[in-house]
Design a protein around this motif. Sequence first.
Motif, PDB file in Angstrom:
ATOM      1  N   GLY A 107       0.813  -1.201   0.000  1.00  0.00           N
ATOM      2  CA  GLY A 107       0.000   0.000   0.000  1.00  0.00           C
ATOM      3  C   GLY A 107       0.853   1.259   0.000  1.00  0.00           C
ATOM      4  N   ARG A 108       0.199   2.410  -0.114  1.00  0.00           N
ATOM      5  CA  ARG A 108       0.924   3.695  -0.113  1.00  0.00           C
ATOM      6  C   ARG A 108      -0.117   4.787   0.107  1.00  0.00           C
ATOM      7  N   ASP A 109       0.021   5.611   1.090  1.00  0.00           N
ATOM      8  CA  ASP A 109      -0.963   6.649   1.418  1.00  0.00           C
ATOM      9  C   ASP A 109      -2.383   6.068   1.452  1.00  0.00           C
ATOM     10  N   ALA A 110      -3.283   6.585   0.610  1.00  0.00           N
ATOM     11  CA  ALA A 110      -4.675   6.126   0.649  1.00  0.00           C
ATOM     12  C   ALA A 110      -4.878   4.763  -0.006  1.00  0.00           C
ATOM     13  N   MET A 111      -3.837   4.222  -0.603  1.00  0.00           N
ATOM     14  CA  MET A 111      -3.926   2.897  -1.221  1.00  0.00           C
ATOM     15  C   MET A 111      -3.703   1.848  -0.134  1.00  0.00           C
ATOM     16  N   PRO A 112      -4.745   1.013   0.127  1.00  0.00           N
ATOM     17  CA  PRO A 112      -4.591   0.031   1.212  1.00  0.00           C
ATOM     18  C   PRO A 112      -3.562  -1.052   0.895  1.00  0.00           C
ATOM     19  N   ALA A 113      -2.975  -1.650   1.933  1.00  0.00           N
ATOM     20  CA  ALA A 113      -2.075  -2.791   1.762  1.00  0.00           C
ATOM     21  C   ALA A 113      -2.913  -4.066   1.684  1.00  0.00           C
ATOM     22  N   PHE A 114      -2.550  -4.959   0.763  1.00  0.00           N
ATOM     23  CA  PHE A 114      -3.340  -6.177   0.578  1.00  0.00           C
ATOM     24  C   PHE A 114      -2.599  -7.446   0.999  1.00  0.00           C
ATOM     25  N   ALA A 115      -1.418  -7.286   1.589  1.00  0.00           N
ATOM     26  CA  ALA A 115      -0.622  -8.463   1.955  1.00  0.00           C
ATOM     27  C   ALA A 115      -1.379  -9.405   2.885  1.00  0.00           C
ATOM     28  N   ASP A 116      -2.242  -8.861   3.757  1.00  0.00           N
ATOM     29  CA  ASP A 116      -2.943  -9.717   4.707  1.00  0.00           C
ATOM     30  C   ASP A 116      -4.275 -10.236   4.195  1.00  0.00           C
ATOM     31  N   SER A 117      -4.869  -9.518   3.239  1.00  0.00           N
ATOM     32  CA  SER A 117      -6.212  -9.930   2.823  1.00  0.00           C
ATOM     33  C   SER A 117      -6.229 -10.694   1.502  1.00  0.00           C
ATOM     34  N   LEU A 118      -5.124 -10.669   0.756  1.00  0.00           N
ATOM     35  CA  LEU A 118      -5.068 -11.428  -0.499  1.00  0.00           C
ATOM     36  C   LEU A 118      -3.856 -12.350  -0.462  1.00  0.00           C
ATOM     37  N   SER A 119      -3.992 -13.508  -1.118  1.00  0.00           N
ATOM     38  CA  SER A 119      -2.859 -14.430  -1.188  1.00  0.00           C
ATOM     39  C   SER A 119      -1.864 -13.936  -2.237  1.00  0.00           C
ATOM     40  N   GLU A 120      -0.673 -14.502  -2.204  1.00  0.00           N
ATOM     41  CA  GLU A 120       0.363 -14.208  -3.193  1.00  0.00           C
ATOM     42  C   GLU A 120      -0.182 -14.412  -4.621  1.00  0.00           C
ATOM     43  N   GLU A 121      -0.900 -15.529  -4.819  1.00  0.00           N
ATOM     44  CA  GLU A 121      -1.463 -15.849  -6.145  1.00  0.00           C
ATOM     45  C   GLU A 121      -2.478 -14.801  -6.562  1.00  0.00           C
ATOM     46  N   GLU A 122      -3.353 -14.395  -5.624  1.00  0.00           N
ATOM     47  CA  GLU A 122      -4.377 -13.406  -5.954  1.00  0.00           C
ATOM     48  C   GLU A 122      -3.734 -12.072  -6.338  1.00  0.00           C
ATOM     49  N   ILE A 123      -2.679 -11.698  -5.615  1.00  0.00           N
ATOM     50  CA  ILE A 123      -2.020 -10.420  -5.905  1.00  0.00           C
ATOM     51  C   ILE A 123      -1.339 -10.486  -7.277  1.00  0.00           C
TER      52      ILE A 123
END
Length: 116
Positions: free
Chosen positions: A88-104
């Motif tokens: 993530g960065r500023d208003a862009m959320p981080a997805f490391a916890d909510s999406l898998s490596e494959e999904e990202i």
Amino acid sequence: MTSMVKFFSIATFCGCVFLFSACVTREASPAAPSDDAELVQGQKVYNSKCASCHGSAGEGGVGLQLNEGAVLAAYPEFAAQVALVKEGRDAMPAFADSLSEEEIKAVTRYTREVLE
Ligand code: HEC
């Protein structure tokens, strides 16, 4: 007591109708080629996690524009874009916890190869 139950069932019903109509009226994102399972998965992830901010076609909104080559210009390196989506960065959320490596990876490919 009964009126509370009534109130909550009506509220739940309205909520569902609202969500349903929001889903149907939302413009569809560009279709992933059906013979590429990873891109198909990427489109699903994009619709559920990204389109609300980046627009159904990647045209931007709360989030930056991704289509018309914008994301390729900002991220010539695939890995750097994957890292941004994870962290993530500023208003862009981080997805490391909510999406898998494959999904990202799938959604990153989708934004680079299908949104145009
Ligand atoms: C809550 C809104 C929101 C959601 C949801 C969201 N983004 Fe973002 N995104 C943003 C914002 C805002 C920025 C700009 C961040 C900045 O100012 O540095 C951004 C930036 C980006 C960028 C960098 C664009 C550039 O030109 O630098 C990429 C790539 C991106 N998002 C991909 C995604 C993906 C993929 C998802 C879904 C998994 C997603 N975003 C979900 C708001 C969002």
